[in-house]
Scaffold this motif. Structure first.
Motif, PDB file in Angstrom:
ATOM      1  N   ALA A  79      49.121  47.935  43.902  1.00  0.00           N
ATOM      2  CA  ALA A  79      48.843  47.702  45.323  1.00  0.00           C
ATOM      3  C   ALA A  79      50.119  47.399  46.091  1.00  0.00           C
ATOM      4  O   ALA A  79      50.907  46.539  45.697  1.00  0.00           O
ATOM      5  CB  ALA A  79      47.857  46.554  45.472  1.00  0.00           C
ATOM      6  N   ILE A 111      49.648  47.053  49.593  1.00  0.00           N
ATOM      7  CA  ILE A 111      48.955  46.059  50.428  1.00  0.00           C
ATOM      8  C   ILE A 111      47.880  45.486  49.507  1.00  0.00           C
ATOM      9  O   ILE A 111      47.051  46.224  48.972  1.00  0.00           O
ATOM     10  CB  ILE A 111      48.249  46.709  51.649  1.00  0.00           C
ATOM     11  CG1 ILE A 111      49.249  47.493  52.521  1.00  0.00           C
ATOM     12  CG2 ILE A 111      47.489  45.659  52.458  1.00  0.00           C
ATOM     13  CD1 ILE A 111      50.150  46.684  53.380  1.00  0.00           C
ATOM     14  N   LYS A 112      47.907  44.178  49.327  1.00  0.00           N
ATOM     15  CA  LYS A 112      47.103  43.569  48.258  1.00  0.00           C
ATOM     16  C   LYS A 112      45.660  43.245  48.641  1.00  0.00           C
ATOM     17  O   LYS A 112      45.401  42.658  49.699  1.00  0.00           O
ATOM     18  CB  LYS A 112      47.751  42.257  47.801  1.00  0.00           C
ATOM     19  CG  LYS A 112      49.187  42.368  47.330  1.00  0.00           C
ATOM     20  CD  LYS A 112      49.324  43.122  46.028  1.00  0.00           C
ATOM     21  CE  LYS A 112      50.746  43.039  45.496  1.00  0.00           C
ATOM     22  NZ  LYS A 112      50.971  43.977  44.374  1.00  0.00           N
ATOM     23  N   TYR A 113      44.801  43.609  47.719  1.00  0.00           N
ATOM     24  CA  TYR A 113      43.401  43.147  47.726  1.00  0.00           C
ATOM     25  C   TYR A 113      43.393  41.759  47.103  1.00  0.00           C
ATOM     26  O   TYR A 113      43.953  41.565  46.040  1.00  0.00           O
ATOM     27  CB  TYR A 113      42.598  44.146  46.892  1.00  0.00           C
ATOM     28  CG  TYR A 113      41.360  43.632  46.197  1.00  0.00           C
ATOM     29  CD1 TYR A 113      40.364  42.944  46.892  1.00  0.00           C
ATOM     30  CD2 TYR A 113      41.169  43.882  44.833  1.00  0.00           C
ATOM     31  CE1 TYR A 113      39.216  42.515  46.229  1.00  0.00           C
ATOM     32  CE2 TYR A 113      40.023  43.460  44.176  1.00  0.00           C
ATOM     33  CZ  TYR A 113      39.050  42.773  44.883  1.00  0.00           C
ATOM     34  OH  TYR A 113      37.927  42.359  44.233  1.00  0.00           O
ATOM     35  N   ALA A 162      47.274  44.874  33.234  1.00  0.00           N
ATOM     36  CA  ALA A 162      45.830  45.034  33.430  1.00  0.00           C
ATOM     37  C   ALA A 162      45.461  46.507  33.318  1.00  0.00           C
ATOM     38  O   ALA A 162      46.132  47.372  33.863  1.00  0.00           O
ATOM     39  CB  ALA A 162      45.441  44.517  34.798  1.00  0.00           C
ATOM     40  N   SER A 183      35.831  46.869  38.816  1.00  0.00           N
ATOM     41  CA  SER A 183      37.051  46.157  39.180  1.00  0.00           C
ATOM     42  C   SER A 183      37.470  46.679  40.541  1.00  0.00           C
ATOM     43  O   SER A 183      37.550  47.900  40.730  1.00  0.00           O
ATOM     44  CB  SER A 183      38.117  46.490  38.123  1.00  0.00           C
ATOM     45  OG  SER A 183      39.375  46.074  38.563  1.00  0.00           O
ATOM     46  N   GLY A 184      37.726  45.766  41.473  1.00  0.00           N
ATOM     47  CA  GLY A 184      38.030  46.198  42.834  1.00  0.00           C
ATOM     48  C   GLY A 184      39.130  47.245  42.873  1.00  0.00           C
ATOM     49  O   GLY A 184      38.987  48.301  43.503  1.00  0.00           O
ATOM     50  N   SER A 185      40.224  46.971  42.179  1.00  0.00           N
ATOM     51  CA  SER A 185      41.382  47.874  42.246  1.00  0.00           C
ATOM     52  C   SER A 185      41.042  49.269  41.712  1.00  0.00           C
ATOM     53  O   SER A 185      41.711  50.241  42.050  1.00  0.00           O
ATOM     54  CB  SER A 185      42.563  47.283  41.482  1.00  0.00           C
ATOM     55  OG  SER A 185      42.181  46.954  40.168  1.00  0.00           O
ATOM     56  N   LYS A 193      46.421  36.968  30.415  1.00  0.00           N
ATOM     57  CA  LYS A 193      46.602  36.004  31.506  1.00  0.00           C
ATOM     58  C   LYS A 193      45.617  34.847  31.389  1.00  0.00           C
ATOM     59  O   LYS A 193      44.499  35.019  30.885  1.00  0.00           O
ATOM     60  CB  LYS A 193      46.528  36.689  32.854  1.00  0.00           C
ATOM     61  CG  LYS A 193      45.321  37.552  33.112  1.00  0.00           C
ATOM     62  CD  LYS A 193      45.544  38.320  34.399  1.00  0.00           C
ATOM     63  CE  LYS A 193      44.364  39.194  34.747  1.00  0.00           C
ATOM     64  NZ  LYS A 193      44.638  40.062  35.880  1.00  0.00           N
ATOM     65  N   PHE A 218      39.399  37.789  39.224  1.00  0.00           N
ATOM     66  CA  PHE A 218      38.147  37.496  39.930  1.00  0.00           C
ATOM     67  C   PHE A 218      37.980  35.988  40.144  1.00  0.00           C
ATOM     68  O   PHE A 218      37.674  35.527  41.246  1.00  0.00           O
ATOM     69  CB  PHE A 218      36.956  38.061  39.144  1.00  0.00           C
ATOM     70  CG  PHE A 218      35.657  37.961  39.889  1.00  0.00           C
ATOM     71  CD1 PHE A 218      35.348  38.883  40.877  1.00  0.00           C
ATOM     72  CD2 PHE A 218      34.762  36.928  39.622  1.00  0.00           C
ATOM     73  CE1 PHE A 218      34.150  38.782  41.590  1.00  0.00           C
ATOM     74  CE2 PHE A 218      33.569  36.815  40.329  1.00  0.00           C
ATOM     75  CZ  PHE A 218      33.263  37.755  41.311  1.00  0.00           C
ATOM     76  N   MET A 269      40.563  34.682  42.577  1.00  0.00           N
ATOM     77  CA  MET A 269      40.224  35.072  43.955  1.00  0.00           C
ATOM     78  C   MET A 269      39.186  34.128  44.545  1.00  0.00           C
ATOM     79  O   MET A 269      39.292  33.707  45.695  1.00  0.00           O
ATOM     80  CB  MET A 269      39.605  36.478  43.971  1.00  0.00           C
ATOM     81  CG  MET A 269      40.570  37.591  43.849  1.00  0.00           C
ATOM     82  SD  MET A 269      39.651  39.156  43.931  1.00  0.00           S
ATOM     83  CE  MET A 269      40.814  40.214  43.107  1.00  0.00           C
ATOM     84  N   ASP A 328      51.463  41.390  40.676  1.00  0.00           N
ATOM     85  CA  ASP A 328      50.020  41.210  40.802  1.00  0.00           C
ATOM     86  C   ASP A 328      49.594  39.918  40.109  1.00  0.00           C
ATOM     87  O   ASP A 328      50.409  39.036  39.950  1.00  0.00           O
ATOM     88  CB  ASP A 328      49.293  42.464  40.296  1.00  0.00           C
ATOM     89  CG  ASP A 328      49.528  43.611  41.270  1.00  0.00           C
ATOM     90  OD1 ASP A 328      49.370  43.369  42.484  1.00  0.00           O
ATOM     91  OD2 ASP A 328      49.908  44.703  40.839  1.00  0.00           O
TER      92      ASP A 328
HETATM   93  C1  DP6 Z   1      46.412  41.309  42.606  1.00  0.00           C
HETATM   94  O1  DP6 Z   1      39.810  43.684  41.005  1.00  0.00           O
HETATM   95  O2  DP6 Z   1      41.712  44.713  39.775  1.00  0.00           O
HETATM   96  O3  DP6 Z   1      46.062  43.407  41.561  1.00  0.00           O
HETATM   97  O4  DP6 Z   1      39.745  43.604  37.437  1.00  0.00           O
HETATM   98  O5  DP6 Z   1      40.451  41.232  37.200  1.00  0.00           O
HETATM   99  O6  DP6 Z   1      42.199  43.052  37.241  1.00  0.00           O
HETATM  100  P1  DP6 Z   1      40.822  42.593  37.667  1.00  0.00           P
HETATM  101  O7  DP6 Z   1      40.901  42.440  39.260  1.00  0.00           O
HETATM  102  P2  DP6 Z   1      41.082  43.488  40.326  1.00  0.00           P
HETATM  103  O8  DP6 Z   1      42.113  42.712  41.285  1.00  0.00           O
HETATM  104  C2  DP6 Z   1      43.401  43.121  41.516  1.00  0.00           C
HETATM  105  C3  DP6 Z   1      44.137  42.202  42.386  1.00  0.00           C
HETATM  106  C4  DP6 Z   1      45.586  42.575  42.592  1.00  0.00           C
HETATM  107  C5  DP6 Z   1      45.790  43.249  43.948  1.00  0.00           C
HETATM  108  C6  DP6 Z   1      45.363  44.679  44.074  1.00  0.00           C
HETATM  109  O9  DP6 Z   1      45.312  45.428  43.080  1.00  0.00           O
HETATM  110  O10 DP6 Z   1      45.108  45.082  45.226  1.00  0.00           O
END
Ligand code: DP6
Length: 327
Positions: free
Chosen positions: A19, A21-23, A109, A143-145, A189, A194, A197, A285
């Motif tokens: 990312a 721009i970070k989620y 990850a 996973s969001g990413s 880690k 999650f 966050m 990240d």
């Molecule tokens: C900091 O939804 O990918 O990388 O599945 O636990 O790895 P996990 O979480 P994920 O969150 C990623 C958060 C980040 C920022 C990003 O990828 O946007």
């Protein structure tokens, strides 16, 4: 009449993504509907390959790197499967085998590439008609990413308001950006993204401000990508990483992800720009690894200096990757 038997299987290769721009954080954690849009670049060096087959005798087993997956990782896969079945009404059990091309112990990850490959494989193997948006939405539930992995090059994940409206689109095909991944720690880690966050939402005084800045950074990042403006891309990406960790480091978790080597590498990258006229930026990240963004001609000088520094346990060189692909 000839009796056609559908081959209800597929193999998908998907890249991980980084990312710019970070989620960070969900307005709806059940559906992984993020607080803000994010922008990522696909990493060609980090891939997951998933073979998936539907069959009445299967038991939804998921083999990851030759081991039967159990526990929390499997629960997340079961959630994605359950949602796929709900959306598609296709409920034959599966058997899947997935492998990462990078060592699992590398502390990188694999959820983005893993869930991207799983979501794509489910749609492809089912033989149903599907779109990239469907794959992105389903991957997001794992996973969001992962919502961003289907696309080659650069992707923009629109936060949206609900499952239908939250998915990623491609913004730009692969270009010559290079990413040097410096591994500073190989163990898992201490706290999942999650969990961190969710804690960030209630405990960090900077959570809301980080999301506002990320929203403000979207347009300038899109312009930088359009204009091949590496300096602006790098400056925004580094700022986004600093903001992300300002949030994480002000929850009750202390400083869960950085180690002393992470900090040393951040200073190393700043010194490259300030003292050596080598233009490079870092991003980090939810983990201790430092990813260095640079131009092709800077890779060699940076890697030479990194090796002399003896801080990174491993160095992975990556270019900009493809989207997920049917093999
Ligand atoms: C900091 O939804 O990918 O990388 O599945 O636990 O790895 P996990 O979480 P994920 O969150 C990623 C958060 C980040 C920022 C990003 O990828 O946007």
């Amino acid at each position: 009449m000839k009796n056609y038997k559908l081959a209800l299987k597929a193999t998908i290769r998907a890249n991980s993504n980084l990312a710019l721009i970070k989620y960070w954080g969900n307005k709806d954690p059940y559906w992984n509907i993020p607080t803000n849009d994010s922008i990522s670049v696909s990493l060609d060096a980090l891939k997951s390959t998933t073979k998936l087959e539907f069959g009445d005798d299967y038991k939804d087993d998921f083999i990851l790197n030759d081991k039967l997956l159990t526990g929390e990782g499997k629960d997340r896969i079961d959630f994605v499967l359950a949602k796929f079945r709900e959306f598609s009404r296709f409920d034959t059990p599966i058997h899947a085998e997935s492998e990462n091309n990078f060592p699992t112990a590398a502390g990188i990850a694999s959820s983005a590439s893993g869930f991207g490959a799983l979501a794509h494989a489910l749609y492809e193997a089912s033989g149903l008609a599907y779109t990239n948006d469907d794959v992105s939405r389903l991957a997001r539930l794992g996973s969001g990413s992962a919502a961003r992995t289907i696309h080659p090059g650069y992707a923009h994940w629109f936060a949206g308001e609900n499952h239908e409206t939250s998915y990623a689109k491609q913004i730009k095909p692969p270009d010559d950006l290079k990413i040097i991944v410096a591994i500073t720690e190989k163990s898992a880690k201490p706290v999942s993204s999650f969990e961190a966050m969710e804690l960030s939402k209630t405990q960090s005084p900077f959570f809301v401000e980080k999301a506002i800045q990320s929203k403000d950074n979207i347009e300038p990042m899109l312009t930088a990508l359009k204009e091949n403006d590496f300096s602006t891309l790098g400056q925004i990406a580094q700022k986004e990483a600093n903001n992300l960790h300002a949030v994480i480091n002000t929850t009750g978790l202390g400083i869960p992800y950085w180690n002393a080597r992470t900090l040393e590498l951040m200073q190393f990258v700043n010194a490259l720009r300030e003292n050596e006229n080598i233009e490079a930026y870092y991003t980090i990240d939810a983990g201790p690894q430092v990813k260095i963004l640079c131009k092709p001609e800077s890779v060699k000088p940076i890697v030479n200096r990194l090796q002399n520094l003896e801080v990174a346990q491993d160095i992975i060189l990556s270019g900009v990757g493809n989207g997920s692909q049917v093999m």
